[in-house]
Motif scaffolding. Structure first.
Motif, mmCIF file in Angstrom:
data_model
loop_
_atom_site.group_PDB
_atom_site.id
_atom_site.type_symbol
_atom_site.label_atom_id
_atom_site.label_comp_id
_atom_site.label_asym_id
_atom_site.label_seq_id
_atom_site.Cartn_x
_atom_site.Cartn_y
_atom_site.Cartn_z
ATOM 1 N N GLU A 1 1.070 -2.202 -4.279
ATOM 2 C CA GLU A 1 -0.191 -2.984 -4.427
ATOM 3 C C GLU A 1 -0.625 -3.366 -5.881
ATOM 4 O O GLU A 1 -1.313 -4.425 -6.158
ATOM 5 C CB GLU A 1 -1.188 -2.306 -3.668
ATOM 6 C CG GLU A 1 -2.677 -3.101 -3.589
ATOM 7 C CD GLU A 1 -3.402 -2.745 -4.662
ATOM 8 O OE1 GLU A 1 -4.662 -3.527 -4.568
ATOM 9 O OE2 GLU A 1 -3.177 -1.958 -5.534
ATOM 10 N N ASP A 2 -0.447 -2.231 -6.972
ATOM 11 C CA ASP A 2 -1.285 -2.270 -8.058
ATOM 12 C C ASP A 2 -0.354 -2.878 -9.240
ATOM 13 O O ASP A 2 -0.469 -2.435 -10.220
ATOM 14 C CB ASP A 2 -2.055 -1.050 -8.333
ATOM 15 C CG ASP A 2 -3.132 -1.176 -9.170
ATOM 16 O OD1 ASP A 2 -3.648 -2.264 -9.291
ATOM 17 O OD2 ASP A 2 -3.783 -0.235 -9.428
ATOM 18 N N TRP B 1 0.066 -9.417 -7.178
ATOM 19 C CA TRP B 1 -0.429 -8.126 -6.639
ATOM 20 C C TRP B 1 -0.119 -7.946 -4.942
ATOM 21 O O TRP B 1 0.382 -8.978 -4.326
ATOM 22 C CB TRP B 1 -2.219 -8.503 -6.555
ATOM 23 C CG TRP B 1 -2.520 -8.517 -7.982
ATOM 24 C CD1 TRP B 1 -2.683 -9.878 -8.798
ATOM 25 C CD2 TRP B 1 -2.718 -7.447 -8.973
ATOM 26 N NE1 TRP B 1 -3.192 -9.422 -9.956
ATOM 27 C CE2 TRP B 1 -3.299 -8.172 -10.227
ATOM 28 C CE3 TRP B 1 -2.929 -6.198 -8.982
ATOM 29 C CZ2 TRP B 1 -3.602 -7.309 -11.244
ATOM 30 C CZ3 TRP B 1 -3.123 -5.243 -10.023
ATOM 31 C CH2 TRP B 1 -3.698 -5.993 -11.130
ATOM 32 N N CYS B 2 -0.422 -6.825 -4.587
ATOM 33 C CA CYS B 2 -0.192 -6.541 -3.182
ATOM 34 C C CYS B 2 1.071 -7.044 -2.442
ATOM 35 O O CYS B 2 0.972 -7.404 -1.354
ATOM 36 C CB CYS B 2 -1.706 -7.384 -2.274
ATOM 37 S SG CYS B 2 -3.012 -7.113 -3.126
ATOM 38 N N ASP C 1 -10.041 1.037 -0.830
ATOM 39 C CA ASP C 1 -9.688 0.865 -2.191
ATOM 40 C C ASP C 1 -10.863 1.404 -3.369
ATOM 41 O O ASP C 1 -11.720 0.832 -3.446
ATOM 42 C CB ASP C 1 -9.199 -0.746 -2.577
ATOM 43 C CG ASP C 1 -8.458 -0.720 -3.724
ATOM 44 O OD1 ASP C 1 -7.952 0.305 -4.517
ATOM 45 O OD2 ASP C 1 -7.881 -1.878 -4.010
ATOM 46 N N ASP D 1 -6.843 -8.618 -2.801
ATOM 47 C CA ASP D 1 -6.645 -7.075 -2.381
ATOM 48 C C ASP D 1 -5.798 -7.222 -0.856
ATOM 49 O O ASP D 1 -5.503 -8.151 -0.618
ATOM 50 C CB ASP D 1 -7.778 -6.195 -1.930
ATOM 51 C CG ASP D 1 -7.440 -4.668 -2.333
ATOM 52 O OD1 ASP D 1 -6.290 -4.268 -2.432
ATOM 53 O OD2 ASP D 1 -8.760 -3.858 -2.636
ATOM 54 N N ASP D 2 -5.158 -6.168 -0.498
ATOM 55 C CA ASP D 2 -4.488 -6.140 0.553
ATOM 56 C C ASP D 2 -5.006 -6.766 1.936
ATOM 57 O O ASP D 2 -4.178 -7.350 2.715
ATOM 58 C CB ASP D 2 -3.955 -4.592 1.100
ATOM 59 C CG ASP D 2 -3.137 -4.022 -0.221
ATOM 60 O OD1 ASP D 2 -2.169 -4.648 -0.417
ATOM 61 O OD2 ASP D 2 -3.266 -2.719 -0.412
ATOM 62 N N ASP E 1 -12.596 -4.843 3.335
ATOM 63 C CA ASP E 1 -12.183 -4.185 2.362
ATOM 64 C C ASP E 1 -13.435 -3.274 1.979
ATOM 65 O O ASP E 1 -14.213 -4.046 1.618
ATOM 66 C CB ASP E 1 -11.740 -5.087 1.240
ATOM 67 C CG ASP E 1 -11.073 -4.248 -0.018
ATOM 68 O OD1 ASP E 1 -10.807 -3.102 0.052
ATOM 69 O OD2 ASP E 1 -10.848 -5.006 -0.993
ATOM 70 N N VAL F 1 -14.476 -1.601 -1.069
ATOM 71 C CA VAL F 1 -13.884 -1.301 -2.417
ATOM 72 C C VAL F 1 -15.148 -1.276 -3.477
ATOM 73 O O VAL F 1 -16.190 -1.751 -3.270
ATOM 74 C CB VAL F 1 -13.167 -2.248 -2.732
ATOM 75 C CG1 VAL F 1 -13.958 -3.967 -2.672
ATOM 76 C CG2 VAL F 1 -12.555 -2.486 -4.103
#
Length: 329
Positions: free
Chosen positions: A177-178, A195-196, A220, A269-270, A284, A286
Motif C-alpha cells: 500500500e505504502d 499507491w495502494c 490507516d 488510500d485503499d 477510511d 485515517v
C-alpha cells in the motif's frame, strides 16, 4: 503531489460517481452505547503492533516482510474459519516488479450478510519526510502507518474466534500500500495509482468470486496518542451512511472529540479502489491532525512503537466492534 490531502472539487466529484445507488446519509437512531461487545484488550492489540515492528520494516520482498507475513497468516489461521493468501505481482513507481501478499481472514462463512474490515500491513521503503535528508532512502518501521490498524484487527480476530454471529466478517490485510513515488523522485504517474497496489489487485481479483459486503471500514494511522479523525471527503462521497453511522457510534461511546463531525481532506488510500472496483461502500478512518497533517513522524524513521498509545487502539477497536455487533442486537 503525495497521496494525501488531495482536496479538489474535481476529485470529490470523481469519487462520488462510484457511489452505490441507494446510499444515503441517514443516521441510525440506535443508541450505540447500549450495544454489547466483547472486551477489547488494549494490551493485546499493543502487543500485536509491537510484534510486527520487531520484524523490522515490512518492505517489498524483504526478510522482515516474509517473516511477518507468515506470522500474520499463522495467527489468523488459528482464529478465523478460513484464511486466503492472495499472491500477486505489481510494479513500483520506477517500473520495478515486486511481489506482494494480501491476507484475507473470513469468519462465519455461512453468513450471507458480510462486513469488511481492512488495513495495510507493509511499511514504506523510504523515510522521505524525515527531517534528516540523509535518511530519506531508509526504510521505516511503520508502527502507526500500517501496524496500528493491523494490531486492532488482530485483536478483533482473537475476540471472534469460535463466536457465532449473525453476519460474517472478512478482515483483509493489504500488501504494497505504502510504496508510492517518494518525494525525492520524479514520476509521470499523475493518477496516484502507484499507491495502494495490494487493494487495487484485490478489488479487481476478489478472493471469492462475486464477493461483496454490506459495508467496509479501512484503518490507516490510528494508533498515536493524539488521534483525530474527520469525515474524509472521498468516504463521504462513496459511503455517507456508513461514515455517519460510524461517527454516531463514536459519539454515543463518548469519542466525539476524536471522531470530529467535520468533513476535511481527501485521501488516496485503499478505500478508493474498494469502492471503485469492488463496489463495496467503504470509509477510511485515517489520522487527520488539526494542522492538516497526519502525525509528526509520518514517513519518517521515528514512526516506531514509541508512537503507539494503547488507549487509542482501544478506542478505535471499540468503535469497530460496536459497528459489527449492532446487527446482533
Amino acid at each position: 503531489m503525495n497521496r494525501f490531502l488531495i482536496v479538489t472539487l474535481i476529485s470529490v466529484l470523481m469519487f462520488s460517481c462510484g457511489k452505490k445507488s441507494g446510499e444515503s446519509s441517514d443516521i441510525s437512531s440506535v443508541n450505540y452505547a447500549d450495544v454489547k461487545i466483547p472486551d477489547f484488550s488494549a494490551d493485546s492489540a499493543y502487543y500485536y503492533v509491537k510484534r510486527q515492528c520487531d520484524f523490522g520494516p515490512r518492505t517489498p520482498m524483504s526478510k522482515a516482510s516474509k517473516e511477518c507475513g507468515d506470522w500474520l497468516i499463522d495467527f489468523l489461521k488459528d482464529k478465523a474459519d478460513t484464511v486466503y493468501v492472495q499472491e500477486f505481482t505489481s510494479k513500483l513507481w520506477n517500473g520495478e516488479q515486486v511481489k506482494g501478499r494480501n491476507i484475507i481472514a473470513s469468519f462465519n462463512l455461512e453468513a450471507t450478510e458480510r462486513v469488511l474490515f481492512s488495513s495495510h500491513w507493509d511499511s514504506r521503503l523510504w523515510a522521505d519526510h524525515d527531517k534528516d535528508s540523509s535518511l530519506h532512502k531508509q526504510a521505516i518501521i511503520g508502527a502507526n502507518d500500517g501496524a496500528s490498524g493491523v494490531g486492532i484487527l488482530m485483536e478483533i480476530a482473537r475476540l471472534l474466534k469460535g463466536k457465532t454471529t449473525k453476519q460474517g466478517l472478512d478482515i483483509v490485510l493489504f500488501d504494497l500500500e505504502d510504496q508510492g513515488t517518494p518525494e525525492w523522485a520524479e514520476s509521470d504517474i499523475e493518477d496516484q495509482t502507484d499507491w495502494c497496489l495490494g487493494s487495487q489487485h484485490w478489488a479487481s481479483n476478489l478472493h471469492v468470486p462475486y464477493y461483496t459486503a454490506k459495508y467496509g471500514i479501512l484503518l490507516d494511522m490510528v494508533g498515536t496518542s493524539d488521534i483525530r479523525f474527520t469525515k474524509e471527503y472521498a468516504s463521504m462521497a462513496f459511503a455517507p451512511t456508513v461514515m455517519n453511522n460510524v461517527w454516531k457510534i463514536a459519539k454515543d461511546l463518548g469519542y466525539s472529540n476524536i471522531f470530529v463531525d467535520v468533513q476535511e481532506g481527501s485521501v488516496m488510500d485503499d478505500h478508493i479502489f474498494i469502492n471503485r472496483y469492488a463496489k463495496i461502500p467503504t470509509i477510511d478512518i485515517v489520522q487527520n491532525s488539526a494542522n492538516g497533517s497526519f502525525f509528526p513522524h509520518w514517513h519518517t524513521t521515528l514512526d516506531n512503537i514509541d508512537c503507539i498509545s494503547k488507549e487509542s487502539l482501544k478506542i478505535v477497536g471499540r468503535v469497530l466492534l460496536t459497528s459489527f455487533f449492532t446487527a446482533e442486537e
